[in-house]
Design a protein around this motif. Structure first.
Motif, mmCIF file in Angstrom:
data_model
loop_
_atom_site.group_PDB
_atom_site.id
_atom_site.type_symbol
_atom_site.label_atom_id
_atom_site.label_comp_id
_atom_site.label_asym_id
_atom_site.label_seq_id
_atom_site.Cartn_x
_atom_site.Cartn_y
_atom_site.Cartn_z
ATOM 1 N N GLY A 211 71.160 67.857 39.103
ATOM 2 C CA GLY A 211 70.088 66.625 38.988
ATOM 3 C C GLY A 211 70.469 65.385 40.062
ATOM 4 N N ALA A 212 71.974 65.390 40.416
ATOM 5 C CA ALA A 212 72.236 64.322 41.565
ATOM 6 C C ALA A 212 71.872 64.739 42.625
ATOM 7 N N TRP A 213 72.401 66.027 43.063
ATOM 8 C CA TRP A 213 72.148 66.227 44.416
ATOM 9 C C TRP A 213 70.766 66.549 44.653
ATOM 10 N N ASP A 214 69.957 66.801 43.910
ATOM 11 C CA ASP A 214 68.499 67.001 44.201
ATOM 12 C C ASP A 214 67.757 65.567 44.122
ATOM 13 N N ASP A 215 68.224 64.686 43.606
ATOM 14 C CA ASP A 215 67.324 63.378 43.239
ATOM 15 C C ASP A 215 66.992 62.715 44.662
ATOM 16 N N PHE A 216 65.845 62.386 44.651
ATOM 17 C CA PHE A 216 65.204 61.900 45.828
ATOM 18 C C PHE A 216 64.871 60.361 45.492
ATOM 19 N N LEU A 217 63.964 60.396 44.579
ATOM 20 C CA LEU A 217 63.227 59.168 44.070
ATOM 21 C C LEU A 217 64.292 57.711 43.913
ATOM 22 N N TRP A 218 64.970 57.920 42.960
ATOM 23 C CA TRP A 218 66.029 56.967 42.621
ATOM 24 C C TRP A 218 67.058 56.453 43.763
ATOM 25 N N PRO A 219 67.697 57.321 44.663
ATOM 26 C CA PRO A 219 68.385 56.723 45.684
ATOM 27 C C PRO A 219 67.507 56.059 46.846
ATOM 28 N N LEU A 220 66.193 56.681 47.011
ATOM 29 C CA LEU A 220 65.073 56.047 47.896
ATOM 30 C C LEU A 220 65.038 54.693 47.448
ATOM 31 N N ILE A 221 65.044 54.393 46.205
ATOM 32 C CA ILE A 221 64.602 52.965 45.809
ATOM 33 C C ILE A 221 65.775 52.105 45.672
ATOM 34 N N VAL A 222 67.080 52.574 45.389
ATOM 35 C CA VAL A 222 68.081 51.497 45.044
ATOM 36 C C VAL A 222 68.909 51.362 46.583
#
Length: 282
Positions: A211-222
């Motif tokens: 979940g953390a490795w594949d996450d794109f939307l939240w890192p893109l926002i923050v």
């Protein structure tokens, strides 16, 4: 004899159908990765859009992987993603195990209400609370930091429920023996209960890492500082700058998938032993 032959034919036909279905599922799941791997190994002289398509490259090369590193700081992005993923695994394993044990074994007022809250938390879409999460990170001055990426997902409701069910399946006799020997709740958790649910703990670790490795939307926002980008966000630059060179995009995708394969290969023994949770160990 006729009836026996018919039964054998039906059994053989059923077996063929099962293998065909397994082959279709295998093609749908593993096929895209194999195609990306093949594309990443093809040289600039090979046609990626030829028909019929060729899965095996004629002249395999690792130059596309070196080109990805020249275009973007892919290893710096991978290190950022690794820090986020490892922190997510540690917080989820520790927090979910503690919360799951409390919900399954301890008796306290409001336990059922807390369980209902965790179940309801799974029903809330992440997109609906993302603005509130971003405002919270900004007020805490954690935006544009890796800690701000980790904090919202440090303990998942699903992981808590998985650990709660694993602890609830353990026989009470095991902990009763430890209680008679004078072990307190913390000692029973660490020495008795936790070693018995290693399979479920491995499942939580794999899910948290993925979940953390594949996450794109939240890192893109923050995140806004490029030096702190995670790998999924950083690889997006390959699509924008080199949209016509699918070899680099494929090479970046393979780099992003390899840690997940290594993690699952290392934990698969515990992952598939989750069905044995709760057995009394001598």
């Amino acid at each position: 004899m006729t009836g026996a032959r018919r039964r054998r034919r039906r059994a053989g036909g059923s077996l063929v159908v099962r293998y065909l279905l397994l082959f279709v599922v295998l093609a749908l799941t593993v096929g895209p990765f194999l195609w990306q791997l093949s594309t990443s190994l093809k040289g600039p002289g090979e046609d990626l859009y030829r028909f019929p398509p060729s899965l095996l490259p004629h002249r395999p090369t690792l130059g596309n992987y070196a080109a990805v590193a020249r275009v973007i700081p892919v290893w710096d992005f991978a290190l950022n993603s690794l820090q986020v993923a490892v922190a997510n695994v540690l917080t989820n394993c520790a927090g979910a195990a503690l919360a799951g044990y409390a919900l399954a074994r301890l008796r306290f007022r409001g336990r059922r209400v807390a369980l209902v809250v965790f179940v309801m938390a799974m029903l809330v879409p992440v997109e609906s609370i993302m603005i509130a999460q971003f405002m919270t990170m900004r007020q805490l001055r954690l935006n544009d930091t890796l800690l701000g990426v980790v904090l919202p997902g440090c303990i998942g409701a699903m992981n808590v429920l998985l650990m709660r069910n694993a602890f609830a399946a353990l026989p009470y006799e095991v902990e009763e023996a430890a209680f008679v020997d004078g072990a307190n709740a913390w000692q029973r958790f660490v020495r008795v209960a936790l070693p018995s649910v290693r399979g479920t703990l491995a499942v939580v670790a794999v899910f948290a890492f993925m979940g953390a490795w594949d996450d794109f939307l939240w890192p893109l926002i923050v995140l806004s500082d490029q030096s702190k980008f995670t790998l999924t966000v950083g690889l997006n630059y390959l699509h924008g700058t080199f949209a016509n060179d699918q070899r680099l995009v494929a090479a970046g995708s393979v780099i992003a998938v390899l840690p997940l394969i290594v993690l699952f290969a290392g934990l698969q023994r515990y992952f598939f032993r989750g069905v044995e949770e709760g057995a009394v160990k001598g």
